[in-house]
Design a protein around this motif. Structure first.
Motif, PDB file in Angstrom:
ATOM      1  N   ARG A 356      11.319   1.353  -1.329  1.00 37.23           N
ATOM      2  CA  ARG A 356      11.453   0.247  -0.386  1.00 37.23           C
ATOM      3  C   ARG A 356      12.660   0.403   0.528  1.00 37.23           C
ATOM      4  N   ASP A 357      13.755   0.972  -0.004  1.00 39.39           N
ATOM      5  CA  ASP A 357      14.937   1.169   0.834  1.00 39.39           C
ATOM      6  C   ASP A 357      14.584   2.010   2.051  1.00 39.39           C
ATOM      7  N   SER A 358      13.787   3.054   1.842  1.00 42.13           N
ATOM      8  CA  SER A 358      13.363   3.913   2.954  1.00 42.13           C
ATOM      9  C   SER A 358      12.463   3.152   3.915  1.00 42.13           C
ATOM     10  N   VAL A 359      11.608   2.295   3.381  1.00 44.46           N
ATOM     11  CA  VAL A 359      10.730   1.486   4.236  1.00 44.46           C
ATOM     12  C   VAL A 359      11.574   0.670   5.213  1.00 44.46           C
ATOM     13  N   ASN A 400      -4.370  -3.791  15.957  1.00 45.41           N
ATOM     14  CA  ASN A 400      -3.522  -3.031  16.894  1.00 45.41           C
ATOM     15  C   ASN A 400      -2.261  -3.767  17.324  1.00 45.41           C
ATOM     16  N   GLU A 401      -1.852  -4.784  16.548  1.00 40.58           N
ATOM     17  CA  GLU A 401      -0.573  -5.422  16.833  1.00 40.58           C
ATOM     18  C   GLU A 401       0.582  -4.514  16.407  1.00 40.58           C
ATOM     19  N   TYR A 402       0.312  -3.662  15.420  1.00 38.95           N
ATOM     20  CA  TYR A 402       1.281  -2.645  15.009  1.00 38.95           C
ATOM     21  C   TYR A 402       0.718  -1.270  15.349  1.00 38.95           C
ATOM     22  N   LYS A 403       1.559  -0.418  15.898  1.00 42.58           N
ATOM     23  CA  LYS A 403       1.157   0.966  16.113  1.00 42.58           C
ATOM     24  C   LYS A 403       1.387   1.780  14.841  1.00 42.58           C
ATOM     25  N   VAL A 404       2.424   1.395  14.088  1.00 40.87           N
ATOM     26  CA  VAL A 404       2.803   2.126  12.878  1.00 40.87           C
ATOM     27  C   VAL A 404       2.868   1.168  11.700  1.00 40.87           C
ATOM     28  N   LEU A 405       2.323   1.615  10.570  1.00 40.79           N
ATOM     29  CA  LEU A 405       2.434   0.882   9.315  1.00 40.79           C
ATOM     30  C   LEU A 405       3.224   1.756   8.338  1.00 40.79           C
ATOM     31  N   ILE A 406       4.295   1.208   7.777  1.00 42.77           N
ATOM     32  CA  ILE A 406       5.107   1.926   6.791  1.00 42.77           C
ATOM     33  C   ILE A 406       4.741   1.371   5.423  1.00 42.77           C
ATOM     34  N   ALA A 407       4.349   2.234   4.497  1.00 45.43           N
ATOM     35  CA  ALA A 407       3.797   1.746   3.222  1.00 45.43           C
ATOM     36  C   ALA A 407       4.357   2.517   2.037  1.00 45.43           C
ATOM     37  N   THR A 408       4.517   1.788   0.939  1.00 44.76           N
ATOM     38  CA  THR A 408       4.809   2.410  -0.342  1.00 44.76           C
ATOM     39  C   THR A 408       3.477   2.661  -1.057  1.00 44.76           C
ATOM     40  N   LYS A 409       3.524   2.831  -2.352  1.00 44.72           N
ATOM     41  CA  LYS A 409       2.336   3.181  -3.129  1.00 44.72           C
ATOM     42  C   LYS A 409       1.213   2.164  -2.974  1.00 44.72           C
ATOM     43  N   VAL A 410       1.560   0.901  -2.704  1.00 44.69           N
ATOM     44  CA  VAL A 410       0.535  -0.143  -2.592  1.00 44.69           C
ATOM     45  C   VAL A 410      -0.440   0.155  -1.451  1.00 44.69           C
ATOM     46  N   GLY A 411      -0.013   0.937  -0.458  1.00 37.21           N
ATOM     47  CA  GLY A 411      -0.891   1.289   0.650  1.00 37.21           C
ATOM     48  C   GLY A 411      -1.748   2.514   0.393  1.00 37.21           C
ATOM     49  N   GLU A 412      -1.510   3.173  -0.745  1.00 41.68           N
ATOM     50  CA  GLU A 412      -2.254   4.397  -1.043  1.00 41.68           C
ATOM     51  C   GLU A 412      -3.608   4.112  -1.683  1.00 41.68           C
ATOM     52  N   GLU A 413      -3.681   3.054  -2.479  1.00 47.65           N
ATOM     53  CA  GLU A 413      -4.852   2.831  -3.323  1.00 47.65           C
ATOM     54  C   GLU A 413      -5.902   1.956  -2.652  1.00 47.65           C
ATOM     55  N   GLY A 414      -6.978   2.591  -2.207  1.00 49.96           N
ATOM     56  CA  GLY A 414      -8.205   1.862  -1.915  1.00 49.96           C
ATOM     57  C   GLY A 414      -8.248   0.973  -0.698  1.00 49.96           C
ATOM     58  N   LEU A 415      -7.122   0.521  -0.180  1.00 47.04           N
ATOM     59  CA  LEU A 415      -7.159  -0.469   0.886  1.00 47.04           C
ATOM     60  C   LEU A 415      -7.883   0.053   2.123  1.00 47.04           C
ATOM     61  N   ASP A 416      -8.679  -0.813   2.706  1.00 50.23           N
ATOM     62  CA  ASP A 416      -9.351  -0.491   3.962  1.00 50.23           C
ATOM     63  C   ASP A 416      -8.395  -0.838   5.093  1.00 50.23           C
ATOM     64  N   ILE A 417      -7.656   0.174   5.558  1.00 48.29           N
ATOM     65  CA  ILE A 417      -6.645  -0.070   6.588  1.00 48.29           C
ATOM     66  C   ILE A 417      -7.148   0.466   7.924  1.00 48.29           C
ATOM     67  N   SER A 418      -8.424   0.324   8.147  1.00 48.06           N
ATOM     68  CA  SER A 418      -9.081   0.701   9.397  1.00 48.06           C
ATOM     69  C   SER A 418      -8.904   2.184   9.703  1.00 48.06           C
ATOM     70  N   GLU A 419      -9.354   2.580  10.871  1.00 44.92           N
ATOM     71  CA  GLU A 419      -9.303   3.987  11.264  1.00 44.92           C
ATOM     72  C   GLU A 419      -7.893   4.371  11.685  1.00 44.92           C
ATOM     73  N   VAL A 420      -7.360   5.392  11.026  1.00 43.55           N
ATOM     74  CA  VAL A 420      -6.016   5.881  11.302  1.00 43.55           C
ATOM     75  C   VAL A 420      -6.114   7.372  11.602  1.00 43.55           C
TER      76      VAL A 420
END
Length: 496
Positions: A356-359, A400-420
């Motif tokens: 999280r510190d890096s985030v 598209n309100e964010y161009k960049v999403l910064i994520a920890t492990k919670v963003g790795e598993e399964g989430l449908d985060i649209s086309e990247v």
């Protein structure tokens, strides 16, 4: 059945599930057995789950339980099921629901839930395992150790429920893969890889760019101070007769815990200090000054073994030098490279980092560059994001309100985060599962690109080699276990 390239089924809404041969084939393989579905990220495991549910409702009378490890992922599955199935009594249950509300929700035909609340309600007898005829375990690779999936699988299996597991990959370690299969009572593996003929039409090319980053002279100086501190602690342990490998790896050190912590108090304290220096060095090498300094502040809260650490001359010098470069606004040479990459990209990007510190640091740097960005972290702790905020963040990225999403492990598993189109690994992970999940965030509809930042002569290089080796081993694990399960004369335990 298909009509105009969509699935036709009484329990599935018209024009909601695209007809894909591999999804149909995988769903059909689960008909008569407890089955583990292994399919790369982004190829529609949830769509397969929908088809399995529709098959079940033609013959099954009991409820369906659909499990996922996080509240955000469960919420996503719940919304997908509501918009896809013609079944109307679908419930969402998490720990945020009070007991009286949960009792009523458990009466529904389909329940999407987190495993901890299911386990707790089974233990409390709020719900009974014989209610379920079909239980689906998403992110099934978690079914090891004391994780709640293992308990739930045991309970429902005793009442003849059909069990389906879903994962992007099995672990590379044979012991863990075997444990998952045994805990879920799996008798069949249904799998596809990116090279499978019926999958290839749906896979886009993903190019991986490994970027070596040289540490600045100031960073190298601090790195050497921390390494000197680490070596001093190893030498002190050797004076106590501890036989240590010349390979000063954290994994080898951790294996000595049961032996060393049964010795005298001083040696035990020294041992834990050595482990902490390892973590501190890794944090500094991969994430930089602020992350390292915050880690050290958290260490000061520990009650045991900190004197060895903060009285160490080299370690204290490392902290002082880090504070100096932090005041200049410098964090890590990776940040400079990261800025250069982001400037060149004109489409949505996810940056993965383990801490999280890096985030927070990356978020601040991108904000300074006037780049719209958000971050996705777990809910634990004072700085965590609650479920509502996580869902809102993902939606803003989709919109598209964010161009960049910064994520920890919670963003790795399964989430449908649209086309990247772009994924950046800010750090490396010595895990085949996490590498595959991160990489799978891109290359779905269009060709994707993965950038992996590697700080030269640091733990990053080590983790890169481990991750590469494990990914190769994991690639063949499904085929190996499938072969064994199909041979009644062999058992997993004896084979491995």
């Amino acid at each position: 059945m298909k009509h105009d390239n969509y699935i036709v089924n009484n329990f599935i809404r018209a024009n909601s599930i695209e007809y894909r041969d591999y999804q149909i084939n995988l769903a059909n393989q689960t008909t008569n057995e407890n089955c583990l579905i292994v399919l790369p990220t982004g190829l529609g495991k949830t769509a397969i789950a929908i088809q399995i549910m529709a098959q079940y409702f033609t013959i099954g009378k009991k409820a369906i339980l659909f499990l996922a490890p996080t509240k955000v992922l469960v919420h996503q599955h719940y919304e997908f099921l509501k918009n896809t199935l013609t079944i109307f009594d679908i419930a969402l249950i998490t720990g945020e629901d009070i007991i009286n509300k949960r009792k009523k929700l458990w009466e529904n035909s389909i329940i999407c839930a987190t495993p901890e609340i299911v386990k707790n309600d089974l233990i409390r007898n709020i719900i009974f395992p014989d209610k379920f005829g079909l239980v689906i375990f998403d992110e099934a690779h978690r079914t090891i150790g004391n994780y709640a999936y293992s308990y739930i699988a045991s309970e429902v299996a005793n009442h003849a429920a059909k069990i389906i597991g879903m994962t992007a990959t099995l672990p590379s370690e044979k012991e863990k893969a075997t444990e998952i299969v045994n805990n879920l009572r799996i008798t069949k593996i249904a799998y596809r890889t990116e090279d499978s003929p019926d999958v290839k039409p749906y896979i886009q090319e993903t190019k991986i760019d490994w970027i070596l980053v040289n540490l600045s002279p100031e960073m190298k100086q601090i790195q050497n101070l921390l390494k000197a501190s680490l070596e001093d602690k190893y030498k002190q342990m050797q004076k106590y007769g501890v036989m240590l490998s010349s390979n000063r790896s954290l994994s080898k050190l951790l294996k000595l815990q049961n032996y060393l912590t049964n010795k005298n108090k001083y040696l035990t304290s020294l041992y834990f200090t050595t482990i902490r220096i390892h973590y501190a060095l890794n944090m500094f090498e991969s994430h930089g000054a602020t992350s390292f300094l915050r880690f050290c502040e958290r260490l000061k809260l520990k009650k045991f073994g900190i004197d060895h650490l903060f009285n160490d001359v080299n370690f204290k010098r490392g902290i002082a030098a880090s504070q100096i470069i932090q005041k200049t606004g410098f964090e890590h040479d990776k940040i400079i490279k990261l800025k250069d990459i982001i400037k060149q990209l004109d489409s949505k990007t996810i940056i993965f980092t383990s801490y999280r510190d890096s985030v927070e640091i990356i978020h601040d740097k991108l904000t300074e560059m006037n780049i719209p960005n958000g971050f996705l972290i777990g809910k634990a702790g004072k700085t965590g994001l609650k479920q509502k905020k996580q869902i809102e963040t993902v939606q803003k990225f989709k919109n598209n309100e964010y161009k960049v999403l910064i994520a920890t492990k919670v963003g790795e598993e399964g989430l449908d985060i649209s086309e990247v189109n772009n994924v950046i690994f800010y750090d490396n992970v010595p895990s085949s599962i996490r590498f595959i999940q991160r990489k799978g965030r891109t290359g779905r509809k269009y060709s994707g690109k993965v950038f992996v930042l590697i700080a030269k002569n640091t733990i990053d290089e080590t983790y890169y080699q481990i991750g590469k080796r494990k990914s190769m081993a994991a690639k063949n694990m499904s085929a190996q276990i499938s072969h064994i399960l199909s041979n009644p004369t062999k058992s997993l335990d004896s084979y491995f």
